[in-house]
Design a protein around this motif. Structure first.
Motif, short mmCIF file in Angstrom:
data_model
loop_
_atom_site.label_atom_id
_atom_site.label_comp_id
_atom_site.label_asym_id
_atom_site.label_seq_id
_atom_site.Cartn_x
_atom_site.Cartn_y
_atom_site.Cartn_z
N ALA A 163 0.83 -1.20 0.00
CA ALA A 163 0.00 0.00 0.00
C ALA A 163 0.87 1.26 0.00
O ALA A 163 0.59 2.22 -0.72
CB ALA A 163 -0.93 0.00 1.21
N LEU A 164 1.95 1.24 0.78
CA LEU A 164 2.85 2.39 0.83
C LEU A 164 3.48 2.65 -0.54
O LEU A 164 3.63 3.80 -0.97
CB LEU A 164 3.94 2.15 1.88
N THR A 165 3.85 1.57 -1.22
CA THR A 165 4.44 1.71 -2.55
C THR A 165 3.46 2.36 -3.52
O THR A 165 3.82 3.25 -4.30
CB THR A 165 4.87 0.34 -3.09
N LEU A 166 2.20 1.94 -3.45
CA LEU A 166 1.18 2.51 -4.35
C LEU A 166 0.88 3.96 -3.99
O LEU A 166 0.65 4.79 -4.88
CB LEU A 166 -0.09 1.66 -4.28
N ILE A 167 0.91 4.27 -2.70
CA ILE A 167 0.75 5.66 -2.29
C ILE A 167 1.88 6.50 -2.87
O ILE A 167 1.69 7.61 -3.36
CB ILE A 167 0.74 5.77 -0.75
N GLY A 168 3.09 5.93 -2.84
CA GLY A 168 4.24 6.63 -3.39
C GLY A 168 4.14 6.89 -4.88
O GLY A 168 4.75 7.82 -5.40
N ARG A 169 3.36 6.07 -5.56
CA ARG A 169 3.15 6.27 -6.99
C ARG A 169 2.07 7.30 -7.28
O ARG A 169 1.73 7.57 -8.43
CB ARG A 169 2.78 4.94 -7.65
N HIS A 205 3.58 13.02 3.39
CA HIS A 205 4.78 12.51 4.07
C HIS A 205 5.01 11.04 3.72
O HIS A 205 6.14 10.60 3.56
CB HIS A 205 4.64 12.71 5.58
N LEU A 206 3.92 10.27 3.59
CA LEU A 206 4.06 8.87 3.18
C LEU A 206 4.67 8.76 1.79
O LEU A 206 5.49 7.86 1.53
CB LEU A 206 2.70 8.16 3.22
N VAL A 207 4.26 9.65 0.88
CA VAL A 207 4.84 9.65 -0.47
C VAL A 207 6.35 9.88 -0.39
O VAL A 207 7.14 9.18 -1.03
CB VAL A 207 4.18 10.73 -1.35
N ILE A 208 6.75 10.85 0.40
CA ILE A 208 8.17 11.16 0.52
C ILE A 208 8.93 9.97 1.11
O ILE A 208 10.01 9.61 0.64
CB ILE A 208 8.36 12.42 1.40
#
Length: 220
Positions: A163-169, A205-208
């Protein structure tokens, strides 16, 4: 109670346009206007707003420094920075300073009002296409290598990591739900747990964190 907003922009016409639109909206109220960063910081201390709509380039103290000063205090309001595509460097620095998202100045005023509601509810506003542009521009810069992935990353589950990876995208909750084949409520639960485990202020912040941890690489 209405969302209390402080507008910080050195262009009176920008502020006047927003005030005119917000005047007819019962759930949002402009409680103060500032023409530079120092004025914005003082207004936040005096008025305790929920959201600050912050321009970046202003005389004296700019929006980046003002955002840093505002967000480091307890009970800080959420800050949305205003930008143009030519200000990418400043936008990235603003997000690092604690902003909860950013808007482009040529957006429709109604869209800016909608963004205020989103941020006031505790979420962050970050347009996927702009997220990708920013990260592609800055992810490979030398200062990125100085940041270490948080140790807390070791404590998240495989699905939370996905999920974090997808948020980063730059994906929205709906897109994440479709990709992971889960419900929207489950995505929200993942986001909530990630915020807590990674001590992140908001989705920006999660994206960063995702990029600094190397979970997402620059590219299409």
């Amino acid at each position: 109670m209405p969302v209390r907003v402080v507008l910080a922009d050195d262009q009176p016409l920008i502020r006047a346009g927003l005030v005119m639109v917000i005047a007819d909206i019962p759930d949002i109220e402009v409680v103060g206007e500032a023409g530079n960063g120092a004025e914005a910081v003082q207004l936040v201390r005096d008025l305790k707003p929920d959201v600050v709509v912050m321009d970046i380039r202003m005389p004296g103290m700019d929006g980046i420094e003002a955002t840093r000063m505002i967000t480091k205090e307890d009970g800080a309001p959420h800050v949305i920075v205003l930008t143009t595509f030519d200000d990418d460097d400043n936008v990235y620095n603003s997000l690092r300073a604690g902003a909860s998202g950013f808007l482009v100045k040529d957006m429709a005023l109604d869209d800016i009002v909608a963004a205020v509601r989103v941020v006031a509810d505790g979420d962050a506003l970050i347009a996927p296409k702009v997220t990708r542009r920013l990260i592609e521009e800055f992810a490979d810069r030398p200062q990125r290598g100085a940041a270490q992935p948080p140790k807390e990353l070791e404590r998240i589950t495989d699905r939370e990591l996905e999920a974090l990876t997808l948020i980063g995208r730059g994906m929205s909750n709906t897109e994440i739900a479709e990709t992971m084949v889960i419900s929207g409520a489950t995505v929200k639960a993942y986001v909530t747990r990630l915020l807590a485990k990674l001590d992140a202020r908001d989705r920006v912040h999660l994206v960063i964190i995702a990029y600094e941890a190397g979970l997402v690489s620059p590219g299409p």
